[in-house]
Write a protein that holds these residues in place. Structure first.
Motif, PDB file in Angstrom:
ATOM      1  N   UNK A  51     -12.897  87.505  16.337  1.00 34.41           N
ATOM      2  CA  UNK A  51     -13.100  88.144  15.720  1.00 34.41           C
ATOM      3  C   UNK A  51     -13.951  88.971  14.671  1.00 34.41           C
ATOM      4  N   UNK A  52     -15.373  88.248  15.539  1.00 28.81           N
ATOM      5  CA  UNK A  52     -16.331  89.163  15.092  1.00 28.81           C
ATOM      6  C   UNK A  52     -16.635  90.087  16.229  1.00 28.81           C
ATOM      7  N   UNK A  53     -16.279  90.085  17.446  1.00 27.31           N
ATOM      8  CA  UNK A  53     -16.431  91.173  18.196  1.00 27.31           C
ATOM      9  C   UNK A  53     -15.634  92.485  17.952  1.00 27.31           C
ATOM     10  N   UNK A  54     -14.914  92.435  17.369  1.00 26.21           N
ATOM     11  CA  UNK A  54     -13.770  93.596  16.950  1.00 26.21           C
ATOM     12  C   UNK A  54     -13.716  94.219  16.051  1.00 26.21           C
ATOM     13  N   UNK A  55     -15.142  93.231  14.888  1.00 33.00           N
ATOM     14  CA  UNK A  55     -15.133  93.774  13.254  1.00 33.00           C
ATOM     15  C   UNK A  55     -16.663  94.173  13.115  1.00 33.00           C
ATOM     16  N   UNK A  99     -13.486  86.974   8.615  1.00 37.70           N
ATOM     17  CA  UNK A  99     -13.241  86.405   9.651  1.00 37.70           C
ATOM     18  C   UNK A  99     -14.171  85.373   9.723  1.00 37.70           C
ATOM     19  N   UNK A 100     -15.275  85.394   8.836  1.00 36.81           N
ATOM     20  CA  UNK A 100     -16.074  83.495   9.173  1.00 36.81           C
ATOM     21  C   UNK A 100     -15.503  82.989   8.006  1.00 36.81           C
ATOM     22  N   UNK A 153      -5.973  93.288  13.879  1.00 35.62           N
ATOM     23  CA  UNK A 153      -7.109  93.724  14.125  1.00 35.62           C
ATOM     24  C   UNK A 153      -7.487  94.169  14.983  1.00 35.62           C
ATOM     25  N   UNK A 154      -6.483  93.693  16.315  1.00 36.38           N
ATOM     26  CA  UNK A 154      -7.505  94.576  17.577  1.00 36.38           C
ATOM     27  C   UNK A 154      -6.902  95.214  17.937  1.00 36.38           C
ATOM     28  N   UNK A 155      -5.237  96.125  17.049  1.00 35.62           N
ATOM     29  CA  UNK A 155      -4.509  96.841  17.736  1.00 35.62           C
ATOM     30  C   UNK A 155      -5.246  98.111  16.600  1.00 35.62           C
ATOM     31  N   UNK A 210     -12.133  96.732  25.152  1.00 32.38           N
ATOM     32  CA  UNK A 210     -11.788  95.997  26.337  1.00 32.38           C
ATOM     33  C   UNK A 210     -11.973  94.892  26.882  1.00 32.38           C
ATOM     34  N   UNK A 211     -13.215  94.100  26.762  1.00 29.97           N
ATOM     35  CA  UNK A 211     -13.090  93.596  26.771  1.00 29.97           C
ATOM     36  C   UNK A 211     -12.285  92.087  26.248  1.00 29.97           C
ATOM     37  N   UNK A 212     -11.742  92.303  25.097  1.00 27.26           N
ATOM     38  CA  UNK A 212     -10.488  91.501  23.708  1.00 27.26           C
ATOM     39  C   UNK A 212      -9.316  92.175  24.770  1.00 27.26           C
TER      40      UNK A 212
END
Length: 886
Positions: free
Chosen positions: A645-649, A659-660, A710-712, A726-728
């Motif tokens: 969640x943190x990585x994509x926001x 996300x926290x 969130x990812x999309x 891309x990592x996700x």
């Protein structure tokens, strides 16, 4: 069958009409509409059930949607007329193909494919071998005539695309490989084949040396290898000079030509293990499996064992069925991927291209319906509540009042009412109940595709596979009637609904419907409603600190509406349900004197610190009986989801805090679960933290669905970088690659558990059908010595609307002295003969004994007049007598 087909199309018309009604009059994203239709059905039927008009409400709701569908058809009649003419032209073109030299070979081949697909379709959904042959032949001809034009036009166009389009060519090859892999996977479990009986004849052929005067064949056991099911020797007495040794259970064929017959019924070919004893007086044994003979010399100078594995072969009918199903799978997947191809490329000129989307959804619904048709209940809670309750609703057409079949009538009935809506149209079968439940699950999961560009087919496929993996890997038992997957997905829908609109208003009261839906799912839905409220409320507080004065005022107004929505939903659902329980005298106490809390207060051997430490260990390390252990323990998985969640926001501080807060509320959720084990659950369940991983996974599934959304959208909304996205994506692909084989091989579809046990109960009840099912709601006292609770719960399900005693905590079903610990399957109730006699004669109409033993007759035989020593038997309770019924 006709009623079922009419009911299915009525449901399709209802959903199409209701979908158009909502889309034409309410501003809401189309992906949310099916979920809100489902929630509307639940809420309206809940109200109808409380006021006693449940069945009438189903028809009113259904007719409303169908009526709007009819209005839509009338408004668009000219367009539909011209489309109908197009259909007729295409069908006539396929018929003409049989009369031209250039197309006759292709037409004949595709007609064979259509016939095989029709047969496979019927074999999957109907037990064609027990119905009238003429009717089945008529249905086969009708299906083939419907499928052939579709396949012919689809394949004809596909050949052209295959020659000219490299992308389509690669896609088609991939579809064929995937189809073959799915077929081989399902073939390993003989899923396609019909039950058949293997006949095994073991013959003593005499000594290999013709001069020997004596030979003997000694057989210890025969087992079906994969299931390790031991074959019974029921027909031993029919064969010449065969003896059974009581000491070790061996079968002895004393003389030449002595034979032994064994039978085993299962799907497809099986492998059998034969265990013989080799001795100095052993000779040659011939094993004949379905008329295929194998001979083995068992002579040996010293005594030892010999294990022989022999497999039965495929029948001709098996080969035909396998070919039909292979063609059906290839054709079905080809249609799906062709739609994806056309959707991605935007190709026009296809037949009825403007309806492609609706045809695709219709296709998915029909596939889901066919997939669930052969399914049956198999899990404990399906027989104690989720399955038996929907059966009871379908029979009585009302909510539980005085007497009830379900073990827990206090459970709130929302999801069961939704299933009842479907079953009113389709008719009651366990497969239809699964269809209704999985339709709800798929509708909720479909929200994960919201806001994805239609050209991004790769991401959509990735999301489909990810959701499938999550449903299989998380211990949610979603291929059952357990409500946990639906609850978790609806929680995720609520998160996405807020995340997309980020505004709470009185006019857009979608969050109120979601609050109500969560609480109608199950008792823990109230906790999820409060958690969803808390997540949104915290987000609104955080937003106020970063906006101007006008923004502060609007957020305060939204928080007021949010609070009103939660309180109103609690009153509308929880309070009204408590009133219903009290009015009908249904017990609804939390903690019945047997919880861990009572144990702590009474100073027993259990202490809070030990229980708390056990909970911490399960949360941080996990248990081996689920996938949630080690690196994927409950705590570890929550930290993984937080990191994603943190990585994509990370570019949006407010979303990071959102996300926290998800992680914080997850910790609150599992702590509330811990408290419920102390206060609400029984001591036995509290000590074991029974189903803890399943309850925790409800939150995980909703959280995962939110992260999918969130990812999309994170890159398009500039909340993450292209590299982090891309990592996700690559991590998700790796998880899918690892998890897919584990998920598929670890799941039996459809579940085959306990079919034999249920068939045995069915045979027993069939003998007493006229007595037990006489139109009255009889109370049956069931006795099955030293059997676990599953068999008893199965019987309670089978005899509904009649009822039987509940659980081992009150009256039990096994009686006498406790059995030796290693042989005991349940808590045997130590009643004396007067106590058992008083229980039976005071409240029951019949006594059904499905498994008697010597102990039962030793302690209680005097109260059962005319009983037999063994076998199932039924007794009538007549005033103060318990009389055997012939």
């Amino acid at each position: 069958m006709l009623k079922t087909l009419l009911g299915l199309f009525a449901l399709i018309y209802f959903y199409f009409g209701t979908y158009k009604l909502i889309k034409d009059h309410i501003r809401i994203n189309a992906f949310f509409i099916p979920v809100f239709i489902n929630l509307g059905i639940m809420l309206l039927l809940y109200i109808a059930g409380l006021i006693g008009v449940l069945e009438s409400a189903v028809w009113v709701i259904g007719f409303t949607g169908i009526l709007y569908f009819i209005i839509y058809v009338i408004k668009n009649s000219n367009l539909i007329y011209y489309d109908g003419k197009s259909v007729i032209i295409l069908v006539s073109g396929t018929i003409k193909s049989f009369f031209y030299k250039k197309t006759i070979v292709q037409a004949l081949l595709l007609f064979i494919v259509s016939a095989f697909s029709s047969f496979a379709l019927m074999n999957m959904t109907i037990d064609i071998w027990v119905h009238d042959r003429k009717l089945m032949l008529l249905l086969f001809v009708l299906l083939t005539s419907l499928i052939f034009p579709i396949i012919y036009n689809n394949i004809d166009n596909s050949f052209k695309l295959f020659r000219k389009d490299r992308l389509y060519r690669n896609l088609s090859i991939g579809v064929f490989i995937i189809s073959t892999a799915i077929f081989i996977l399902l073939l390993s479990g003989n899923e396609f084949l019909l039950p058949r009986t293997d006949n095994i004849i073991i013959t003593n052929m005499g000594a290999a040396d013709t001069n020997a005067s004596r030979s003997k064949t000694i057989l210890l056991e025969v087992k079906e290898k994969s299931s390790q099911t031991k074959l019974d020797y029921e027909l031993v007495s029919n064969w010449k000079d065969v003896s059974l040794s009581d000491d070790i259970g061996e079968i002895i064929l004393e003389h030449q030509d002595d034979r032994l017959l064994l039978k085993f019924q299962d799907k497809g070919p099986n492998t059998y293990e034969f265990l013989f004893i080799r001795t100095p007086i052993s000779g040659v044994v011939k094993i004949n499996v379905n008329d295929v003979a194998y001979e083995y010399d068992l002579y040996d100078r010293s005594d030892n064992q010999k294990r022989i594995d022999i497999s039965s072969n495929y029948f001709l009918s098996d080969i035909i069925i396998l070919c039909a199903n292979f063609l059906f799978i290839v054709t079905m997947l080809h249609v799906v991927f062709k739609f994806i191809y056309l959707y991605k490329t935007g190709e026009e000129g296809q037949f009825l291209s403007k309806y492609n989307k609706y045809f695709f959804y219709l296709f998915l619904v029909i596939i889901l319906f066919l997939f669930t048709r052969p399914m049956h209940f198999w899990a404990w809670d399906e027989f104690s509540h989720w399955g038996i309750f929907i059966k009871e609703l379908s029979i009585k057409d009302k909510l539980p009042t005085g007497t009830y079949c379900t073990v827990v009538p206090r459970y709130i009935p929302g999801i069961s009412l939704f299933e009842y809506f479907f079953l009113t149209f389709l008719g009651y079968t366990e497969g239809h109940a699964y269809f209704a439940y999985l339709f709800f699950v798929v509708s909720a999961a479909w929200v994960g595709f919201i806001d994805i560009p239609k050209q991004n087919i790769g991401l959509k496929i990735l999301i489909i596979l990810a959701i499938i993996i999550a449903l299989f890997i998380l211990p949610l038992y979603f291929i059952s009637m357990y409500v946990d997957a639906a609850l978790g997905l609806l929680f995720g829908v609520g998160l996405i609904y807020y995340f997309k609109y980020r505004k709470i208003s009185f006019g857009g009261a979608g969050i109120f419907w979601i609050f109500c839906g969560l609480q109608l799912m199950k008792t823990w839905g109230l906790a999820f409603s409060v958690i969803l409220f808390g997540i949104i409320f915290i987000d609104k507080i955080f937003s106020q600190k970063h906006e101007n004065h006008k923004g502060k005022y609007s957020h305060k107004k939204e928080m007021l509406f949010l609070t009103l929505f939660l309180l109103s939903s609690i009153f509308f659902i929880q309070i009204t349900w408590q009133i219903h329980l009290q009015e009908n005298g249904i017990e609804n106490s939390i903690g019945d004197g047997g919880s861990l809390l009572n144990s702590f207060q009474n100073g027993t051997e259990y202490d809070v610190r030990t229980i708390f430490n056990n909970w911490i260990e399960i949360t941080t390390k996990g248990r081996q009986d689920t996938y949630l252990h080690g690196a994927l323990s409950i705590l570890s998985l929550s930290l993984i989801l937080l990191s994603v969640g943190i990585l994509i926001s990370y570019k949006d501080k407010q979303i990071i805090w959102f996300n926290l807060s998800m992680f914080v509320f997850f910790i609150i959720n599992i702590f509330l679960l811990f408290v419920s084990y102390i206060v609400y659950f029984s001591i036995e369940e509290g000590i074991k933290f029974a189903s803890y991983e399943r309850y925790a996974s409800e939150f995980f599934l909703g959280w995962f669905l939110l992260l999918i959304y969130q990812m999309s959208t994170c890159f398009s909304l500039e909340r993450c970088s292209y590299m982090s996205l891309k990592i996700v994506h690559m991590s998700l692909i790796a998880i899918i690659a690892i998890g897919m084989p584990v998920a598929i091989t670890g799941t039996q579809l459809p579940p085959q558990n306990y079919i034999g046990r249920r068939e045995t109960l069915g045979y027993i009840l069939e003998k007493y059908e006229d007595t037990i099912f006489d139109g009255n709601d009889n109370k049956i006292f069931h006795i099955a010595q030293n059997t676990n609770g599953l068999s008893h719960l199965m019987l309670r399900y089978e005899i509904c609307p009649n009822t039987a005693q509940y659980t081992a905590q009150n009256e039990g079903w096994s009686f006498g002295e406790p059995y030796p610990l290693l042989e005991s399957e349940c808590n045997t109730m130590p009643y004396n003969i007067e106590e058992l006699y008083t229980i039976i004669t005071s409240d029951y109409d019949y006594v059904l004994i499905t498994k008697p033993d010597k102990q039962l007759w030793k302690y209680y035989g005097d109260i059962f007049q005319g009983h037999k020593l063994d076998g199932d038997q039924l007794f009538k309770v007549d005033k103060e007598q318990i009389i055997f019924i012939e």
